[in-house]
Design a protein around this motif. Structure first.
Motif, PDB file in Angstrom:
ATOM      1  N   HIS A  69       0.855  -1.185   0.000  1.00 15.59           N
ATOM      2  CA  HIS A  69       0.000   0.000   0.000  1.00 15.59           C
ATOM      3  C   HIS A  69       0.895   1.240   0.000  1.00 15.59           C
ATOM      4  N   TRP A 100       2.543   5.913   4.406  1.00 18.89           N
ATOM      5  CA  TRP A 100       2.068   7.170   4.968  1.00 18.89           C
ATOM      6  C   TRP A 100       2.807   7.495   6.270  1.00 18.89           C
ATOM      7  N   ARG A 135      -6.887   0.855  10.462  1.00 14.53           N
ATOM      8  CA  ARG A 135      -6.552   1.500   9.186  1.00 14.53           C
ATOM      9  C   ARG A 135      -5.557   0.638   8.411  1.00 14.53           C
ATOM     10  N   SER A 154      -7.357  -2.223   6.859  1.00 21.24           N
ATOM     11  CA  SER A 154      -8.135  -1.755   5.719  1.00 21.24           C
ATOM     12  C   SER A 154      -7.234  -1.524   4.514  1.00 21.24           C
ATOM     13  N   ASP A 155      -6.059  -0.956   4.749  1.00 18.68           N
ATOM     14  CA  ASP A 155      -5.095  -0.720   3.661  1.00 18.68           C
ATOM     15  C   ASP A 155      -4.619  -2.040   3.057  1.00 18.68           C
ATOM     16  N   GLU A 180      -7.244  -3.401   0.887  1.00 13.76           N
ATOM     17  CA  GLU A 180      -7.379  -2.583  -0.319  1.00 13.76           C
ATOM     18  C   GLU A 180      -6.427  -3.032  -1.424  1.00 13.76           C
TER      19      GLU A 180
END
Length: 791
Positions: free
Chosen positions: A374, A377, A418, A421-422, A425
């Motif tokens: 992913h 960040w 999070r 979820s990433d 994804e």
């Protein structure tokens, strides 16, 4: 731009196979794929093996030992590593940590006070000073020993070159189609790594965890792409002779499974992680903690994550770059052992013989590994964003510009989910997952090859429509992909009926095959819960009125199921109303449902969904798409129902004397035994429902909801909360009424109908009788312990 067009223009894949990294450009033809495939096979066949070509084998090893071209690994992107004295330098930096030294000082001082109070020390200051120095030196020696076992020992570049060669030899024997990554993601990751190197920042890789191969694939990719190897957190259960030291020199950081109340050990771990992040060393830990035995992502574990977040939140580390990673397999090597564990057998302790016995697996063709990254960040930016959002909840998250303890926990949980979820994804759906999902979501004993191919194509379209990713097929025909998936799964999982006009396949081991089905469920969880909610009405069958449900009733049941599975699945954060509306719209667009809308009063020309109906076209095609979503979620609904019913075993018999506590682990074991009995007697449709991991998650949710109350004494014990405890009749039999029974019944409304399930009265009597029969063993054991204690 349409999603289908976006899919055709996605970035190419790179496959890493032995020493070769091959670019698979987007849009290349099947004939090109076959040529590339033949080339890959040739590369595998010509990789030198000691037995077949000892001279060539030693020549290849020599290339890695001496470092030729990229093998030299001279200037990886990141902090310097693999030089003599690396370990001592790292230990010295950790030992000089202000936080660690303060903890050693604090513990030494407190111990002097205790010894003085107990009369073990005189009031003489010199004696106290001497004792303090002895204690401090002793604790420093303890820390030194901890660090020696903990710190990865990246000392020798020749070792890591050789290790890479051996690792790729082993991996390509098992996964003969290599490791695939996205070229776009890799280029972006390298660019971010170069920027992080300038800022002396670490990349924290947070991968999913399904196999021990995860360790190997992550290190191979980092080495092959010229990135500094991450220090990988690993449990001490893997630190057994020969293998443990080998992994420690390849980047493993050994830690205990549980820290208990050992303040010194906890502080040492924090100091080591601080040191790594302060100096820009890449770091990796598995967000789920242990390996997933079920195929889907597990809830996040917050132990190491808490250390990482505290490093940045406290200001000891300026920032760290978070990179969620998805690792998917055509076939997971350990699945057989996972099934044994999930069916109740105790987990075997890892040892060298088991590791060596795995060599037989290395001769199998297990397909390929797909690793996806992913977009990374900033952890610092994430924390600041959460801080700004917290101003709306004064006193709960922050107070006077500082984090409260509740605030730290909330941010930590938000971060964990999070990351999950990433990972979802960017996860790639593998061919084996597609085939396994289709076989387990069809009615009937088996499926013809043409129907299997058709449903796999349908599923691929649905995955792409949901924004998911299907493994790169190189434009091969779906039939070819299905055939290869069946080959990888093997006859032990998917059987073939002989001597039929059309090749017909059936699930041999549904329990094991469910591991691969669970790799797709996260994409369709909203639709699956919606269809399960509608099933409470649709299962009645008959006329149109029974294929129509009010929005109010549907929302109530879907809301109930969403809460029931809040720790089992990862839901979008938009809330129930928006999530349900999204699912209904998708099912309507797919021709599964018809929605009746009425205008909403007011100036805005909006409408409200009032009723939901199964589309006539969906009924004409045998509800195949509607059933697909139900089949995905039904095993989990069954497991939750089993968990709820098993709680009735916590009701003490009428002659019980004393407190109503039972051992938690033993109770869950009996719940599994109850489930096996119900399955074989026809009251449970899915054997997967007796899954130990899913039952454990159900019990955790029951505890969170206040249905059961836990206590440590010294092992974990549980009892029913008073307002949830059922009653017994005059004969001492459990009564099918009360809050707990109603809770189980609401779950049961969305269960799949079974052959015995329509006779509610008989089922109620039989199930309650079995619960009492199995539960009696627990109370007898409890009574025996008390009697033994009195003696």
């Amino acid at each position: 731009m349409s999603k289908r067009k976006q899919q055709s223009e996605t970035a190419p894949d790179i496959s890493i196979l032995g020493d070769n990294a091959t670019l698979y450009p987007s849009g290349y033809t099947e004939s090109q794929a076959r040529r590339n495939e033949d080339k890959s096979r040739t590369l595998i066949d010509t990789m030198a093996r000691f037995r077949s070509s000892p001279l060539e084998f030693f020549r290849e090893v020599s290339l890695h030992v001496n470092g030729t071209g990229w093998r030299a690994y001279d200037n990886p992107i990141g902090a310097p590593m693999y030089f003599p004295g690396f370990t001592d330098r790292m230990k010295e930096m950790v030992m000089s940590s202000t936080m660690l030294q303060e903890k050693i000082t604090d513990l030494s001082t407190k111990r002097v006070v205790v010894e003085k109070k107990e009369g073990l020390l005189t009031g003489d200051e010199a004696a106290q000073e001497k004792r303090y120095n002895q204690l401090k030196q002793s604790l420093e020696e303890v820390v030194d020993d901890m660090l020696d076992k903990m710190v990865c020992k990246m000392e020798n570049k020749t070792f890591i070159r050789t290790q890479y060669y051996l690792a790729t030899q082993l991996l390509t024997r098992a996964y003969h189609q290599g490791i695939h990554v996205s070229s776009e993601e890799v280029l972006k990751l390298r660019a971010i790594a170069q920027e992080a190197q300038k800022k002396k920042q670490s990349i924290v890789f947070l991968p999913s965890h399904r196999s021990h191969v995860d360790y190997i694939s992550q290190q191979i990719i980092s080495y092959r792409l010229g990135l500094a190897l991450p220090t990988v957190v690993a449990g001490e259960n893997l630190n057994f002779p020969l293998v443990g030291p080998f992994m420690q020199h390849a980047g493993a950081m050994w830690i205990r499974r549980s820290f208990g109340n050992d303040q010194l050990y906890s502080t040492t771990v924090q100091a080591y992680i601080d040191t790594l992040l302060q100096n820009g060393y890449n770091f990796a830990c598995f967000i789920e903690g242990g390996r997933s035995r079920t195929g889907k992502l597990l809830p996040p574990k917050f132990g190491i994550l808490r250390f990482i977040m505290d490093s940045v939140m406290s200001g000891r580390v300026n920032d760290a770059i978070i990179c969620p990673v998805s690792t998917q397999y055509d076939k997971v090597i350990e699945v057989d052992s996972y099934i044994t564990e999930l069916l109740g057998q105790p987990k075997q302790k890892e040892n060298l013989m088991d590791f060596l016995n795995a060599s037989s697996i290395l001769n199998l063709k297990l397909g390929r590994v797909d690793v996806r990254y992913h977009e990374p960040w900033s952890l610092k930016d994430f924390i600041q964003e959460q801080f700004l959002r917290s101003t709306d909840i004064p006193g709960q998250i922050t107070e006077k510009g500082k984090w409260t303890n509740e605030g730290r926990i909330k941010v930590l949980r938000t971060m964990g989910y999070r990351v999950l979820s990433d990972i979802n994804e960017v996860s790639v759906v593998m061919p084996t997952a597609l085939v396994g999902t289709v076989i387990l979501t069809l009615r009937g004993r088996g499926v013809g090859i043409s129907e299997l191919v058709r449903r796999v194509e349908w599923l691929c379209e649905r995955v792409r429509d949901k924004g998911g990713r299907v493994a790169h097929f190189a434009n091969q025909k779906t039939s070819t992909v299905v055939e290869r998936a069946l080959e990888v799964l093997g006859p032990a999982m998917v059987g073939k009926v002989p001597s039929l006009p059309e090749d017909t396949y059936y699930a041999v081991d549904r329990f094991q095959l469910s591991f691969y089905r669970n790799m797709t469920i996260h994409l369709f969880i909203l639709e699956a819960l919606t269809c399960a909610g509608l099933y409470t009405k649709f299962k009645l069958g008959g006329g149109d009125e029974n294929y129509t449900m009010s929005y109010t009733d549907l929302k109530a049941q879907v809301g109930f199921l969403s809460q029931l599975f809040r720790g089992e699945f990862i839901f979008p954060t938009a809330g129930l109303d928006i999530n349900l509306a999204t699912a209904l719209s998708r099912l309507e667009a797919d021709g599964v449902l018809l929605l009746t809308r009425t205008p909403t009063a007011g100036e805005n020309s909006s409408t409200t969904i009032t009723t939901i109906q199964l589309a006539p076209a969906e009924r004409d095609r045998g509800r195949e798409n509607y059933d697909f979503y139900c089949f995905l979620i039904w095993p989990f609904i069954e497991a939750s129902w089993l968990g709820a019913i098993s709680l009735l075993m916590l009701t003490p018999p009428t002659n019980h004397i004393g407190e109503p506590w039972l051992d938690a682990t033993a109770t869950q074991d009996r719940a599994q035994l109850l489930g096996k009995t119900l399955y074989h007697q026809g009251d449970l449709s899915y054997f997967e429902a007796v899954n130990k991991e899913t039952l454990k998650n159900a019990y955790l949710r029951f505890e969170e909801d206040g249905i059961i109350v836990p206590r440590k004494s010294p092992n974990l014990q549980i009892r029913l909360a008073e307002n949830w405890a059922p009653t017994r009749d005059s004969e001492g039999k459990l009564e099918a009424k009360g809050k707990l029974w109603e809770f189980a019944e609401q779950i049961s409304q969305s269960r799949r109908e079974g052959k015995n399930r329509r006779d509610a009265g008989t089922v109620r009597t039989r199930v309650m009788g079995l619960v009492d029969l199995v539960g009696r063993e627990g109370w007898l054991a409890d009574g025996g312990k008390k009697k033994k204690a009195k003696l």
